[in-house]
Enzyme design. Structure first.
Site, mmCIF file in Angstrom:
data_model
loop_
_atom_site.group_PDB
_atom_site.id
_atom_site.type_symbol
_atom_site.label_atom_id
_atom_site.label_comp_id
_atom_site.label_asym_id
_atom_site.label_seq_id
_atom_site.Cartn_x
_atom_site.Cartn_y
_atom_site.Cartn_z
ATOM 1 N N GLU A 21 42.441 18.651 10.942
ATOM 2 C CA GLU A 21 42.414 19.759 11.895
ATOM 3 C C GLU A 21 41.254 19.586 12.863
ATOM 4 O O GLU A 21 40.117 19.976 12.550
ATOM 5 C CB GLU A 21 42.234 21.084 11.146
ATOM 6 C CG GLU A 21 43.339 21.405 10.175
ATOM 7 C CD GLU A 21 43.463 22.914 9.969
ATOM 8 O OE1 GLU A 21 44.518 23.437 10.285
ATOM 9 O OE2 GLU A 21 42.483 23.540 9.542
ATOM 10 N N SER A 40 46.735 24.548 16.674
ATOM 11 C CA SER A 40 47.670 25.021 17.699
ATOM 12 C C SER A 40 49.044 24.356 17.599
ATOM 13 O O SER A 40 49.665 24.060 18.614
ATOM 14 C CB SER A 40 47.064 24.846 19.097
ATOM 15 O OG SER A 40 45.874 25.612 19.213
ATOM 16 N N GLY A 81 43.171 27.361 16.985
ATOM 17 C CA GLY A 81 43.178 28.683 17.601
ATOM 18 C C GLY A 81 42.887 28.676 19.090
ATOM 19 O O GLY A 81 42.659 29.725 19.690
ATOM 20 N N HIS A 136 38.293 24.518 5.118
ATOM 21 C CA HIS A 136 38.697 24.866 6.489
ATOM 22 C C HIS A 136 37.441 24.935 7.356
ATOM 23 O O HIS A 136 36.379 25.367 6.903
ATOM 24 C CB HIS A 136 39.429 26.208 6.482
ATOM 25 C CG HIS A 136 40.097 26.503 7.782
ATOM 26 N ND1 HIS A 136 39.392 26.951 8.878
ATOM 27 C CD2 HIS A 136 41.377 26.376 8.182
ATOM 28 C CE1 HIS A 136 40.237 27.093 9.892
ATOM 29 N NE2 HIS A 136 41.448 26.745 9.497
ATOM 30 N N LYS A 188 44.817 33.409 7.384
ATOM 31 C CA LYS A 188 43.403 33.782 7.610
ATOM 32 C C LYS A 188 43.192 35.244 7.205
ATOM 33 O O LYS A 188 43.859 35.732 6.289
ATOM 34 C CB LYS A 188 43.002 33.517 9.059
ATOM 35 C CG LYS A 188 43.372 32.111 9.517
ATOM 36 C CD LYS A 188 42.691 31.716 10.785
ATOM 37 C CE LYS A 188 43.230 30.380 11.237
ATOM 38 N NZ LYS A 188 42.471 29.805 12.323
ATOM 39 N N ASN A 205 48.497 29.399 7.232
ATOM 40 C CA ASN A 205 47.177 29.952 6.910
ATOM 41 C C ASN A 205 47.049 31.285 7.643
ATOM 42 O O ASN A 205 46.786 31.302 8.835
ATOM 43 C CB ASN A 205 46.094 28.960 7.368
ATOM 44 C CG ASN A 205 44.694 29.519 7.192
ATOM 45 O OD1 ASN A 205 44.498 30.532 6.525
ATOM 46 N ND2 ASN A 205 43.716 28.851 7.803
ATOM 47 N N GLU A 218 36.508 26.935 9.516
ATOM 48 C CA GLU A 218 35.892 28.272 9.606
ATOM 49 C C GLU A 218 35.005 28.532 8.396
ATOM 50 O O GLU A 218 33.956 29.166 8.516
ATOM 51 C CB GLU A 218 36.991 29.338 9.752
ATOM 52 C CG GLU A 218 37.632 29.273 11.135
ATOM 53 C CD GLU A 218 39.079 29.737 11.196
ATOM 54 O OE1 GLU A 218 39.551 30.407 10.258
ATOM 55 O OE2 GLU A 218 39.739 29.421 12.210
HETATM 56 C C1 PEP Z 1 44.162 26.746 11.186
HETATM 57 O O1 PEP Z 1 43.341 27.640 11.249
HETATM 58 O O2 PEP Z 1 44.273 26.093 10.134
HETATM 59 C C2 PEP Z 1 44.974 26.480 12.359
HETATM 60 C C3 PEP Z 1 45.582 25.326 12.442
HETATM 61 O O3 PEP Z 1 45.031 27.474 13.312
HETATM 62 P P1 PEP Z 1 45.938 27.493 14.631
HETATM 63 O O4 PEP Z 1 47.303 26.999 14.242
HETATM 64 O O5 PEP Z 1 45.949 28.932 15.057
HETATM 65 O O6 PEP Z 1 45.283 26.593 15.622
#
Ligand code: PEP
Length: 252
Positions: free
Chosen positions: A169, A215, A175, A97, A11, A9, A99
């Site tokens: 998630e 992460s 993040g 997601h 973003k 992703n 966000e």
């Molecule tokens: C995400 O935004 O879907 C995600 C998993 O981000 P990160 O790997 O940076 O934590």
């Protein structure tokens, strides 16, 4: 056999030229190095989908969007429909997601409509769910995630549901550099599978791919992907570096 998937992703990162450079690196590395049968997906910003899709044509890498609208066409300024995505070869769409839920107020009901639109067009939704740290600390994380699944997915027929990919998630891990431990991730994935089984039966639940996101990096992907109910990852930050993304893909 459940499909193994590692989806990047990106973003809101990478201009067209930067995106093409990253995608070229990933595609070359995947072709040269990846021997397992995991599906790599690059979920790029809308502006790069067509060009990255062309670059990936005939390669083992698929392309996905990070969002779409549920309506087919019309006066919805700034939105992108699923048929538009389909017309440029997009195969996957990330939906829900955290966000988008947080910054764009996407509700479970809106997401149910988006999932339906994506399936109707023959694309694959990667449906995200996950709890906040406060919800986990209160002990309501499992109920919360189950309610996201119930409200956005459980109106689907069994035939349609079978085409959905789920990404768990935990918001506190996205993040932040804090990954869920393999025990925490496996526990939730198992609960999700049990919840899916309560609606669609054990056989269907056993065939549903459930990805972990939050992460995930080359140094923790292997232990996460070794868990019984974890079928791959949705990767944010680490998907912006070709080496890291491909190393994660090789972690099965
Ligand atoms: C995400 O935004 O879907 C995600 C998993 O981000 P990160 O790997 O940076 O934590």
């Amino acid at each position: 056999m459940r499909k193994k998937i590692v989806a990047g992703n990106w973003k809101m990162n990478k201009t067209l030229d930067e995106g093409l450079a990253l995608a070229s690196e990933v595609i070359a590395m995947v072709k040269a190095e990846v021997k397992n049968n995991a599906q790599a997906v690059l979920c790029t910003p809308f502006i790069s989908l067509y060009s990255v899709g062309k670059l990936a044509e005939g390669s083992p890498v698929a392309v996905g969007a990070q969002n779409c609208y549920d309506k087919e066409s019309g006066a919805y300024t700034g939105e992108i429909s699923v048929s538009m995505l389909k017309s440029i070869g997009t195969k996957y769409v990330i939906l829900g997601h955290s966000e988008r839920r947080e910054y764009f107020a996407e509700t479970n009901a809106l997401l149910a409509a988006k999932v339906t639109a994506v399936l109707k067009a023959g694309l694959t939704p990667i449906f995200c769910c996950g709890e906040t740290l406060a919800q986990r600390e209160k002990g309501i994380h499992i109920d919360f995630v189950n309610s996201q699944l119930t409200e956005s997915l459980f109106l689907l027929s069994e035939e349609d549901f079978k085409k959905v990919v789920i990404a768990y998630e935990p918001i506190w891990a996205i993040g932040t550099g804090v990954t869920a431990s393999k025990e925490q991730a496996q526990e939730m994935h198992e609960k999700i599978r049990t919840h899916l089984a309560s609606k669609y039966g054990k056989a269907v639940a056993e065939e549903t791919s459930i990805l972990y996101g939050g992460s995930c990096k080359p140094d923790n992907a292997q232990e996460l992907f070794a868990c019984k109910d974890i079928d791959g990852g949705l990767i944010g930050g680490a998907s912006l570096k070709a080496r890291d993304f491909v190393d994660i893909l090789k972690s099965f």
